[in-house]
Write a protein that holds these residues in place. Sequence first.
Motif, PDB file in Angstrom:
ATOM      1  N   LEU A  77      -1.541  58.934 -12.842  1.00 16.22           N
ATOM      2  CA  LEU A  77      -0.191  59.427 -13.092  1.00 16.22           C
ATOM      3  C   LEU A  77       0.492  59.888 -11.815  1.00 16.22           C
ATOM      4  O   LEU A  77       1.704  59.688 -11.641  1.00 16.22           O
ATOM      5  CB  LEU A  77      -0.210  60.551 -14.124  1.00 16.22           C
ATOM      6  N   ALA A  78      -0.263  60.498 -10.913  1.00 11.83           N
ATOM      7  CA  ALA A  78       0.320  60.932  -9.640  1.00 11.83           C
ATOM      8  C   ALA A  78       0.875  59.746  -8.871  1.00 11.83           C
ATOM      9  O   ALA A  78       1.926  59.836  -8.227  1.00 11.83           O
ATOM     10  CB  ALA A  78      -0.742  61.653  -8.807  1.00 11.83           C
ATOM     11  N   GLU A  79       0.183  58.633  -8.943  1.00  8.84           N
ATOM     12  CA  GLU A  79       0.621  57.416  -8.252  1.00  8.84           C
ATOM     13  C   GLU A  79       1.969  56.944  -8.796  1.00  8.84           C
ATOM     14  O   GLU A  79       2.881  56.578  -8.035  1.00  8.84           O
ATOM     15  CB  GLU A  79      -0.443  56.330  -8.432  1.00  8.84           C
ATOM     16  N   ILE A  80       2.123  56.977 -10.115  1.00  6.97           N
ATOM     17  CA  ILE A  80       3.373  56.546 -10.751  1.00  6.97           C
ATOM     18  C   ILE A  80       4.517  57.497 -10.386  1.00  6.97           C
ATOM     19  O   ILE A  80       5.615  57.068 -10.031  1.00  6.97           O
ATOM     20  CB  ILE A  80       3.197  56.483 -12.289  1.00  6.97           C
ATOM     21  N   ILE A  81       4.242  58.788 -10.449  1.00  2.00           N
ATOM     22  CA  ILE A  81       5.276  59.801 -10.201  1.00  2.00           C
ATOM     23  C   ILE A  81       5.709  59.798  -8.743  1.00  2.00           C
ATOM     24  O   ILE A  81       6.902  59.874  -8.426  1.00  2.00           O
ATOM     25  CB  ILE A  81       4.757  61.187 -10.638  1.00  2.00           C
ATOM     26  N   ALA A  82       4.748  59.695  -7.835  1.00  2.64           N
ATOM     27  CA  ALA A  82       5.062  59.676  -6.406  1.00  2.64           C
ATOM     28  C   ALA A  82       5.910  58.464  -6.043  1.00  2.64           C
ATOM     29  O   ALA A  82       6.800  58.541  -5.180  1.00  2.64           O
ATOM     30  CB  ALA A  82       3.776  59.680  -5.586  1.00  2.64           C
ATOM     31  N   ALA A  83       5.647  57.345  -6.706  1.00  2.00           N
ATOM     32  CA  ALA A  83       6.414  56.123  -6.430  1.00  2.00           C
ATOM     33  C   ALA A  83       7.891  56.294  -6.762  1.00  2.00           C
ATOM     34  O   ALA A  83       8.747  55.594  -6.207  1.00  2.00           O
ATOM     35  CB  ALA A  83       5.826  54.956  -7.217  1.00  2.00           C
ATOM     36  N   LYS A  84       8.186  57.239  -7.654  1.00  2.00           N
ATOM     37  CA  LYS A  84       9.576  57.519  -8.028  1.00  2.00           C
ATOM     38  C   LYS A  84      10.167  58.646  -7.177  1.00  2.00           C
ATOM     39  O   LYS A  84      11.309  59.070  -7.405  1.00  2.00           O
ATOM     40  CB  LYS A  84       9.655  57.905  -9.503  1.00  2.00           C
ATOM     41  N   GLY A  85       9.393  59.157  -6.225  1.00  2.00           N
ATOM     42  CA  GLY A  85       9.898  60.183  -5.320  1.00  2.00           C
ATOM     43  C   GLY A  85      10.010  61.565  -5.934  1.00  2.00           C
ATOM     44  O   GLY A  85      10.764  62.411  -5.434  1.00  2.00           O
ATOM     45  N   ASP A 100     -10.535  60.459  -5.244  1.00  2.00           N
ATOM     46  CA  ASP A 100      -9.240  60.433  -5.927  1.00  2.00           C
ATOM     47  C   ASP A 100      -8.340  61.558  -5.425  1.00  2.00           C
ATOM     48  O   ASP A 100      -7.120  61.387  -5.308  1.00  2.00           O
ATOM     49  CB  ASP A 100      -9.425  60.549  -7.441  1.00  2.00           C
ATOM     50  N   SER A 101      -8.918  62.717  -5.127  1.00  2.00           N
ATOM     51  CA  SER A 101      -8.127  63.837  -4.604  1.00  2.00           C
ATOM     52  C   SER A 101      -7.501  63.469  -3.266  1.00  2.00           C
ATOM     53  O   SER A 101      -6.324  63.742  -3.012  1.00  2.00           O
ATOM     54  CB  SER A 101      -9.010  65.075  -4.449  1.00  2.00           C
ATOM     55  N   GLU A 102      -8.278  62.849  -2.408  1.00  2.00           N
ATOM     56  CA  GLU A 102      -7.773  62.424  -1.100  1.00  2.00           C
ATOM     57  C   GLU A 102      -6.691  61.362  -1.239  1.00  2.00           C
ATOM     58  O   GLU A 102      -5.709  61.340  -0.483  1.00  2.00           O
ATOM     59  CB  GLU A 102      -8.928  61.923  -0.232  1.00  2.00           C
ATOM     60  N   LYS A 103      -6.855  60.483  -2.227  1.00  2.00           N
ATOM     61  CA  LYS A 103      -5.838  59.455  -2.473  1.00  2.00           C
ATOM     62  C   LYS A 103      -4.526  60.090  -2.935  1.00  2.00           C
ATOM     63  O   LYS A 103      -3.443  59.647  -2.543  1.00  2.00           O
ATOM     64  CB  LYS A 103      -6.335  58.458  -3.521  1.00  2.00           C
ATOM     65  N   ILE A 104      -4.623  61.124  -3.776  1.00  2.00           N
ATOM     66  CA  ILE A 104      -3.416  61.813  -4.247  1.00  2.00           C
ATOM     67  C   ILE A 104      -2.696  62.461  -3.070  1.00  2.00           C
ATOM     68  O   ILE A 104      -1.469  62.383  -2.954  1.00  2.00           O
ATOM     69  CB  ILE A 104      -3.780  62.861  -5.324  1.00  2.00           C
ATOM     70  N   ALA A 108       1.093  61.345  -1.755  1.00  2.00           N
ATOM     71  CA  ALA A 108       2.140  62.363  -1.687  1.00  2.00           C
ATOM     72  C   ALA A 108       2.739  62.409  -0.277  1.00  2.00           C
ATOM     73  O   ALA A 108       3.966  62.506  -0.117  1.00  2.00           O
ATOM     74  CB  ALA A 108       1.586  63.731  -2.078  1.00  2.00           C
ATOM     75  N   GLU A 109       1.881  62.334   0.722  1.00  2.00           N
ATOM     76  CA  GLU A 109       2.367  62.338   2.110  1.00  2.00           C
ATOM     77  C   GLU A 109       3.204  61.087   2.399  1.00  2.00           C
ATOM     78  O   GLU A 109       4.255  61.157   3.040  1.00  2.00           O
ATOM     79  CB  GLU A 109       1.183  62.427   3.071  1.00  2.00           C
ATOM     80  N   LYS A 110       2.732  59.948   1.924  1.00  2.00           N
ATOM     81  CA  LYS A 110       3.458  58.687   2.145  1.00  2.00           C
ATOM     82  C   LYS A 110       4.821  58.709   1.472  1.00  2.00           C
ATOM     83  O   LYS A 110       5.813  58.211   2.021  1.00  2.00           O
ATOM     84  CB  LYS A 110       2.633  57.513   1.630  1.00  2.00           C
ATOM     85  N   ALA A 111       4.882  59.300   0.266  1.00  2.00           N
ATOM     86  CA  ALA A 111       6.142  59.361  -0.485  1.00  2.00           C
ATOM     87  C   ALA A 111       7.022  60.518  -0.029  1.00  2.00           C
ATOM     88  O   ALA A 111       8.150  60.665  -0.518  1.00  2.00           O
ATOM     89  CB  ALA A 111       5.847  59.483  -1.981  1.00  2.00           C
ATOM     90  N   ASN A 112       6.499  61.355   0.863  1.00  2.00           N
ATOM     91  CA  ASN A 112       7.239  62.518   1.372  1.00  2.00           C
ATOM     92  C   ASN A 112       7.658  63.456   0.245  1.00  2.00           C
ATOM     93  O   ASN A 112       8.809  63.899   0.162  1.00  2.00           O
ATOM     94  CB  ASN A 112       8.463  62.078   2.186  1.00  2.00           C
ATOM     95  N   GLY A 311      -2.285  70.340  -1.648  1.00  2.00           N
ATOM     96  CA  GLY A 311      -3.266  69.351  -2.058  1.00  2.00           C
ATOM     97  C   GLY A 311      -4.610  69.554  -1.380  1.00  2.00           C
ATOM     98  O   GLY A 311      -5.668  69.378  -1.997  1.00  2.00           O
ATOM     99  N   LYS A 312      -4.591  69.934  -0.109  1.00  2.00           N
ATOM    100  CA  LYS A 312      -5.842  70.186   0.610  1.00  2.00           C
ATOM    101  C   LYS A 312      -6.598  71.370   0.008  1.00  2.00           C
ATOM    102  O   LYS A 312      -7.829  71.379  -0.032  1.00  2.00           O
ATOM    103  CB  LYS A 312      -5.559  70.411   2.090  1.00  2.00           C
ATOM    104  N   ASP A 313      -5.839  72.373  -0.470  1.00  2.00           N
ATOM    105  CA  ASP A 313      -6.472  73.485  -1.175  1.00  2.00           C
ATOM    106  C   ASP A 313      -7.129  72.996  -2.459  1.00  2.00           C
ATOM    107  O   ASP A 313      -8.220  73.443  -2.833  1.00  2.00           O
ATOM    108  CB  ASP A 313      -5.443  74.566  -1.516  1.00  2.00           C
ATOM    109  N   GLY A 314      -6.449  72.090  -3.160  1.00  2.00           N
ATOM    110  CA  GLY A 314      -6.993  71.539  -4.402  1.00  2.00           C
ATOM    111  C   GLY A 314      -8.220  70.687  -4.173  1.00  2.00           C
ATOM    112  O   GLY A 314      -9.123  70.626  -5.020  1.00  2.00           O
ATOM    113  N   LEU A 315      -8.276  70.015  -3.025  1.00  2.00           N
ATOM    114  CA  LEU A 315      -9.411  69.154  -2.688  1.00  2.00           C
ATOM    115  C   LEU A 315     -10.690  69.963  -2.464  1.00  2.00           C
ATOM    116  O   LEU A 315     -11.786  69.527  -2.854  1.00  2.00           O
ATOM    117  CB  LEU A 315      -9.078  68.343  -1.431  1.00  2.00           C
TER     118      LEU A 315
END
Length: 337
Positions: A77-85, A100-104, A108-112, A311-315
């Motif tokens: 879901l994070a992937e879908i949401i991030a793609a929409k900015g 998966d945490s690192e991918k999220i 997020a960084e790529k989508a700013n 996110g790093k805290d969550g990781l």
Amino acid sequence: MINFAIVGAGFIAQKHIDAINNAEGANLVAVCDTNEQRLEEYKELCNVYTDLNEMLEQQTDIDVVNICVPSGLHFKLAEIIAAKGKHIVMEKPMALTSSDSEKIIAIAEKANIKLSVVHPNRFRPAIRALQDIKSKGLFGKLSHANATVRWNRGQEYYDQAAWRGTKEFDGGVLMNQAIHNLDLFIWFMGPIKSVQAMAATRLRDIETEDVAVGVVEFESGALGVIEAATTIYPKNLEESLSIFGEAGTVKVGGPNAIYFETLNVSDINEEEKNKLIENIKEDPFGKPGHQWIIEDMVRAVETNTEPVVTGKDGLAPVKLIESFLESAETGKKVFLQ
């Protein structure tokens, strides 16, 4: 106003709704869930959707999406949401694996976009007071810490939903119940170097562990002990965090780690100590942690700065738990770096 939407209308969603409704600068505009029956109670509150993509396409005023679905679906879901900015508030755990945490974090960084993980216990009055003591260096050199979660989750709890207690969607006592305590454990003590642990499924009919114990070495050289269980009879007994240093011994305890059970710090006199203990007894929960998270996301979006819980805290606790379970399975010490 910053507009929020929620995906996943299960139990935890109500905490998010209350937080958004009470938070300054936040506005709830939509709720999404694949189960239409769950959406009935929200139809008078905001727009409702059964499809995430449809919500993101039609509800163009959304700024932030709160992800409240089973943990195994977080990355998808994070992937879908991030793609929409759209910015993301992610319920704990961030994901069920560090990969998966690192991918999220990366998407997020790529989508700013802003990414915040819900670890609300950081904002409880006793924990904030403990962090103040720690940040001022009043403990001196730390020797060790103890994180304990002794709770009851009966079989009926796991039977409420098919995903509970599964490896694919939920995780066990460490990932589901103890993760907030482990977040505090790392937050106060710093990065972890190694872990040696044992875990078992003793009383509950689930795929994952219902009891786990282990020891850790922090990068600082300090040591730590972790105990987590959902097998306690007949109800929750204790959640606590104890920190020991050359100039201080503090235990935050009670059923939900909200009171000072022990507060002995050399630079805090008896009058200050008693006043602090009594003030927290009068209001042990303070402003709800979810509201802190929502208001912080509003601030982060408006000022274009990082959320307090990143996110790093969550990781970090996910990585600890993953290593903990690897050690339990192999019988070997696992190094996190």
